[in-house]
Design a protein around this motif. Structure first.
Motif, PDB file in Angstrom:
ATOM      1  N   LYS A 158      19.862  76.391  48.226  1.00 31.73           N
ATOM      2  CA  LYS A 158      18.487  77.326  47.888  1.00 31.73           C
ATOM      3  C   LYS A 158      17.991  77.023  46.751  1.00 31.73           C
ATOM      4  O   LYS A 158      16.942  77.194  46.546  1.00 31.73           O
ATOM      5  N   GLN A 159      19.002  76.969  45.573  1.00 35.00           N
ATOM      6  CA  GLN A 159      18.364  77.008  44.262  1.00 35.00           C
ATOM      7  C   GLN A 159      17.770  75.492  43.923  1.00 35.00           C
ATOM      8  O   GLN A 159      16.811  75.408  43.356  1.00 35.00           O
ATOM      9  N   LEU A 217      14.167  75.972  45.474  1.00 33.85           N
ATOM     10  CA  LEU A 217      13.479  76.639  44.202  1.00 33.85           C
ATOM     11  C   LEU A 217      12.793  75.825  43.308  1.00 33.85           C
ATOM     12  O   LEU A 217      11.851  75.818  42.748  1.00 33.85           O
ATOM     13  N   GLN A 225      10.445  73.376  44.448  1.00 37.36           N
ATOM     14  CA  GLN A 225       9.000  74.199  44.414  1.00 37.36           C
ATOM     15  C   GLN A 225       8.593  74.268  43.143  1.00 37.36           C
ATOM     16  O   GLN A 225       7.203  74.022  42.787  1.00 37.36           O
ATOM     17  N   GLU A 226       9.227  74.656  41.887  1.00 31.86           N
ATOM     18  CA  GLU A 226       8.968  74.692  40.551  1.00 31.86           C
ATOM     19  C   GLU A 226       8.369  73.388  39.967  1.00 31.86           C
ATOM     20  O   GLU A 226       7.420  73.203  39.415  1.00 31.86           O
TER      21      GLU A 226
END
Length: 450
Positions: A128-129, A132, A135-136
């Motif tokens: 999940k990280q 994220l 996405q960044e």
């Protein structure tokens, strides 16, 4: 903290009873569990609907777990799915091969369900990280595309951009073509704030050397190369702002006889990367280095000691009669026992550069750079003493009333003719001798094992 989600897990095992037991437990832990009784069935299921994580047995007919893993890792659509091997195979070779094939973890049967759930949660958190973080990164790339638009478009967004933006023109020496400095053409408020200067002190002034040396001492020469040879300079740079270190992503692109720069504060992303890296290298149960970090460090130390021709020592320790402890006291107390032992070993190993890692199950590994056999024996005795002083009662042990350790030691000067895998095998053989000679023993590898 992340919001609670239901994750899709796939269990692959040719024994239906094994799948049923594990599936029932995981279903009650809020996982959506799918099942496959063969490698071929698993591949079809994964192709149709990729799961979030795969629990994969090794020994299966027609197609074993290694083959399934290899096929998944070679497919761009499935290579990022984390795979945890759950197998009765307990040899070092099997574990090493599993990690070489691309597995993220390896659990030996019979497993502890608390450990399985902890490892699953750890890998799902990492995934999940990563999403994220991706996405960044994608958001950053969208902003970077602005750099390839015209100077007119750049000027129109200067005062509204959340990134720092500046454009500079080369100033060359009169009698040569060498760049002497850069003149600031335009700069936005964000960039001026980052370097702690007012816009009026920058625009139209020869400030290239001053600005770039404030960000990075080597940056000016790199920007001269961009202007003279073209291309793009992209770097993550750390420098102090208001007495605090912050990270910025710096991109410079050739613009006429000069360059334009965009600079974005990525301190938050950098912290996330460091957290992700730390999480991926720590064993969730014992809070010490995990097998992945052990593999990285021993490979690095092997090469370093090979160059320097210095002795490298490896100790593998095993908890004596741990199965009896786990079976009689229960898995939660068994987990607490492993945690206390891990911390006890860590407190014994104090030199910089030394590493204590959970090698697997109830086994621990200690890497000792530039260490002689005698020093290793002394440390092994200290570890045994400190673990015994923990006074972890084990009334079901046939050898001792408290928890003890058996340790195997090997010291080698690495050569070009062998790899660190041989060192691991020798230490494992020494540990086997220690276990077979009555446990609570220390065995250092004899010449014939070398």
């Amino acid at each position: 903290m992340f919001e609670k989600e239901t994750y899709d897990l796939l269990i692959v095992d040719d024994i239906a009873e094994n799948i049923k037991v594990l599936a029932n437990i995981l279903t009650h832990s809020n996982y959506n569990v799918r099942k496959a009784l063969s490698g071929k069935v698993a591949l079809r299921s994964i192709k149709s609907s990729p799961p979030d994580l795969i629990l994969l047995d090794i020994k299966m007919p027609e197609m074993d777990g290694y083959q399934v893993c290899q096929i998944l890792k070679e497919d761009p659509e499935t290579k990022s799915i984390p795979i945890i091997f759950i197998s009765a195979l307990n040899e070092v070779f099997d574990k090493v091969r599993a990690f070489q094939m691309g597995a993220v973890d390896y659990i030996t049967k019979p497993f502890q369900i608390e450990e399985v759930i902890a490892r699953i949660n750890n890998q799902l958190t990492i995934q999940k990280q990563k999403k994220l973080l991706q996405q960044e990164i994608e958001k950053r790339k969208e902003t970077e595309e602005i750099l390839y638009q015209s100077r007119a478009l750049l000027a129109s967004i200067l005062n509204t951009s959340l990134d720092g933006i500046v454009a500079l023109q080369a100033v060359r020496k009169p009698l040569s073509t060498h760049i002497d400095d850069f003149r600031c053409l335009v700069v936005n408020p964000v960039f001026a704030k980052i370097i702690n200067r007012h816009r009026d002190d920058l625009v139209g002034k020869l400030v290239g050397k001053k600005i770039m040396s404030k960000i990075d001492p080597n940056l000016f020469s790199k920007l001269v190369d961009v202007v003279d040879n073209g291309g793009v300079l992209a770097e993550d740079i750390c420098f102090k702002q208001n007495n605090q270190s912050r990270w910025y992503h710096f991109i410079a692109t050739k613009l006429g006889d000069g360059f334009s720069v965009t600079i974005r504060d990525i301190t938050r992303r950098k912290k996330m990367e460091l957290q992700l890296e730390s999480l991926a290298k720590i064993d969730a149960l014992t809070a010490i280095a995990n097998r992945r970090q052990f593999d990285e460090i021993i490979a690095h130390e092997w090469q370093r000691h090979q160059r320097q021709q210095q002795p490298l020592t490896l100790i593998i320790a095993d908890v004596d009669n741990f199965k009896a402890y786990n079976d009689n006291y229960g898995h939660p107390q068994g987990d607490e026992c492993l945690y206390q032992i891990a911390q006890g070993i860590s407190r014994s190993v104090k030199r910089a550069g030394e590493l204590v890692a959970r090698y697997g199950g109830e086994e621990f590994a200690i890497i000792l750079p530039n260490t002689s056999p005698q020093k290793a024996i002394n440390l092994a005795k200290l570890i045994q003493k400190n673990i015994k002083e923990l006074q972890i009662i084990h009334e079901y042990s046939p050898t001792n009333e408290v928890i003890t350790l058996s340790l195997g030691i090997v010291t080698m000067i690495p050569s070009l003719n062998s790899g660190y895998e041989r060192m691991i095998n020798i230490a494992d053989k020494a540990l086997y001798q220690a276990k077979n000679s009555g446990k609570n023993k220390i065995v250092i590898a004899k010449p014939e094992l070398m």
